[in-house]
Design an enzyme around this catalytic site. Structure first.
Site, PDB file in Angstrom:
ATOM      1  N   LYS A 116      44.997  51.537  37.485  1.00 58.68           N
ATOM      2  CA  LYS A 116      44.522  51.436  38.865  1.00 58.68           C
ATOM      3  C   LYS A 116      45.068  52.580  39.714  1.00 58.68           C
ATOM      4  CE  LYS A 116      43.683  46.445  39.106  1.00 58.68           C
ATOM      5  NZ  LYS A 116      43.775  46.164  37.671  1.00 58.68           N
ATOM      6  N   GLU A 200      48.710  48.168  48.433  1.00 58.80           N
ATOM      7  CA  GLU A 200      47.513  48.287  49.254  1.00 58.80           C
ATOM      8  C   GLU A 200      47.734  47.545  50.563  1.00 58.80           C
ATOM      9  OE1 GLU A 200      44.257  46.594  47.170  1.00 58.80           O
ATOM     10  OE2 GLU A 200      44.018  48.276  45.800  1.00 58.80           O
ATOM     11  N   HIS A 235      43.136  34.563  42.483  1.00 59.98           N
ATOM     12  CA  HIS A 235      42.533  35.848  42.144  1.00 59.98           C
ATOM     13  C   HIS A 235      41.614  35.770  40.935  1.00 59.98           C
ATOM     14  CE1 HIS A 235      45.294  37.491  45.093  1.00 59.98           C
ATOM     15  NE2 HIS A 235      46.316  37.001  44.414  1.00 59.98           N
ATOM     16  N   GLU A 275      34.103  47.741  41.789  1.00 61.01           N
ATOM     17  CA  GLU A 275      34.447  46.659  42.707  1.00 61.01           C
ATOM     18  C   GLU A 275      34.932  47.218  44.038  1.00 61.01           C
ATOM     19  OE1 GLU A 275      36.894  43.634  41.096  1.00 61.01           O
ATOM     20  OE2 GLU A 275      35.756  43.482  39.229  1.00 61.01           O
ATOM     21  N   GLU A 287      38.526  48.846  42.190  1.00 61.81           N
ATOM     22  CA  GLU A 287      38.735  49.208  40.793  1.00 61.81           C
ATOM     23  C   GLU A 287      37.392  49.286  40.097  1.00 61.81           C
ATOM     24  OE1 GLU A 287      41.230  45.898  39.783  1.00 61.81           O
ATOM     25  OE2 GLU A 287      39.607  44.895  38.702  1.00 61.81           O
ATOM     26  N   ASN A 289      35.602  48.214  36.404  1.00 63.81           N
ATOM     27  CA  ASN A 289      35.704  47.538  35.118  1.00 63.81           C
ATOM     28  C   ASN A 289      34.759  48.223  34.138  1.00 63.81           C
ATOM     29  OD1 ASN A 289      37.541  45.255  35.647  1.00 63.81           O
ATOM     30  ND2 ASN A 289      35.990  44.749  37.166  1.00 63.81           N
ATOM     31  N   ARG A 291      33.233  47.701  31.371  1.00 59.04           N
ATOM     32  CA  ARG A 291      32.703  46.731  30.406  1.00 59.04           C
ATOM     33  C   ARG A 291      31.643  45.884  31.090  1.00 59.04           C
ATOM     34  NH1 ARG A 291      34.931  42.268  32.654  1.00 59.04           N
ATOM     35  NH2 ARG A 291      37.012  42.455  33.555  1.00 59.04           N
TER      36      ARG A 291
END
Length: 378
Positions: A116, A200, A235, A275, A287, A289, A291
């Site tokens: 990240k 963040e 989360h 995202e 981030e 992903n 996949r």
């Protein structure tokens, strides 16, 4: 066209990949641990191969065992599904080294987005908006505490190699920072073998909106609209929907363009999800992903597309079948995830036998994605 695929996964995603492969006339090879010898994905595939004992580290996370199974079965390609080795660059590299097609992005793209910290740096350099924060090499507690003060509380501590909410803490004050940092590091080290973290600015009333992207090996990249995944617990996503509530056409266009820019920045190929966190009319990269996502069915429902088929065709070297202007958005879809949890113990994971299981009938508006049937053990 790829004629045989080994699915390096289990459960509903393995069953879902098998459905598309069968429709395309592709031979499917399932793998299983001792815990899954009677699982639905094992009986659904054309061939099933044991890869190890019950612990995932000795089976579904055992790269050598999976490559050996692919060679033994004559699989032309491997689909990693999601979770397990799906975002493991070493696994993708091992597939290539064995002469097996990896149905996923290039190794370099997985590595670039696997951290990240590195991903946020790359996005910032590429002009994609990122959440204000700290993602530098100096990981000392003193430097991180100073950075948190500069950002302003509340701040969010996140594991650089993390996912699923592990290694994540919301910190409301300077006094609470160091204990939260220590706890996040321990959790990140245990879960990912990497205790690096980033900070963040914590957004208190955000929407979690992600864009589905697809890219081919010819330099083409498009998005397939957005999904809203804001309803979460610890989360972990619970409800996802597409399109996102209150999404406007100008914002969709801007977020889609940013997502495509992010994918192109790493030379992406295949299916990916960018995202974003959205608050007060602004959106920020969170981030990527690298996949297929658990929530991909809502995108399929509103676009009429089969994303697994797209993955297979792009991995075989084909061009994207649609241009951006040809992507449809029709209707509205909501996905609800069913978790095996114990509500009397703060919803901790629960195990046991599924004594009774009845699904509603599937039709044009109801879709069931599952890897279990009545009588199975969780």
């Amino acid at each position: 066209m790829i004629d045989s695929i080994l699915i390096a996964n289990r459960g509903e995603i393995a069953c879902r990949i098998i459905r598309t492969a069968r429709r395309l006339g592709i031979r499917t090879i399932a793998v299983y641990s001792d815990a899954d010898v009677g699982a639905l994905h094992v009986s659904s595939a054309d061939v099933a191969i044991r890869i190890g004992p019950a612990p995932a580290r000795d089976s579904y996370l055992n790269i050598d065992a999976i490559i050996a199974a692919a060679r033994r079965s004559g699989a032309r390609a491997i689909h990693p599904g999601y979770g397990f080795l799906s975002e493991n660059a070493d696994f993708a590299a091992a597939c290539h080294a064995a002469g097996i097609v990896f149905i996923g992005p290039p190794v370099a793209a997985i590595r670039a987005m696997g951290s990240k910290i590195e991903a946020k740096r790359l996005m910032a350099r590429s002009g994609v908006p990122v959440v204000p924060g700290y993602q530098e090499d100096d990981q000392s507690s003193e430097r991180l505490q100073a950075a948190a003060a500069d950002i302003g509380y509340p701040v969010l501590i996140k594991a650089s190699a993390g996912g699923g909410g592990k290694g994540m803490r919301v910190v409301e004050s300077a006094e609470a920072f160091v204990p939260a940092l220590q706890a996040a590091r321990r959790e990140a080290k245990a879960a990912f073998g990497d205790e690096r973290i980033l900070l963040e600015k914590y957004l208190s009333r955000p929407r979690h909106i992600e864009m589905q992207v697809f890219a081919d090996s010819r330099g083409n990249c498009i998005h397939l609209n957005e999904r809203d995944c804001s309803i979460q617990r610890r989360h972990q996503k619970i409800i996802e929907e597409a399109p996102a509530p209150a999404m406007t056409t100008p914002r969709r266009k801007a977020m889609g363009a940013a997502a495509v820019k992010a994918a192109k920045a790493v030379g992406y190929q295949g299916a990916g999800t960018v995202e974003f966190i959205v608050e007060d009319g602004e959106f920020f990269f969170m981030e990527m992903n690298t996949r297929l996502q658990v929530e991909h069915p809502v995108t399929e429902m509103i676009t009429g597309l089969d994303l697994v088929e797209w993955q297979i065709r792009i991995a075989a070297g084909e061009e994207l079948p649609l241009a951006q202007s040809e992507v449809q958005l029709q209707g509205h879809a909501i996905e609800a995830r069913l978790y095996a949890e114990d509500p009397q113990r703060e919803f901790l994971p629960s195990t046991g036998r599924l004594a009774r299981l009845r699904w509603p009938a599937s039709n044009d508006t109801i879709r069931i994605d599952t890897g279990v049937q009545e009588g199975d053990a969780v």
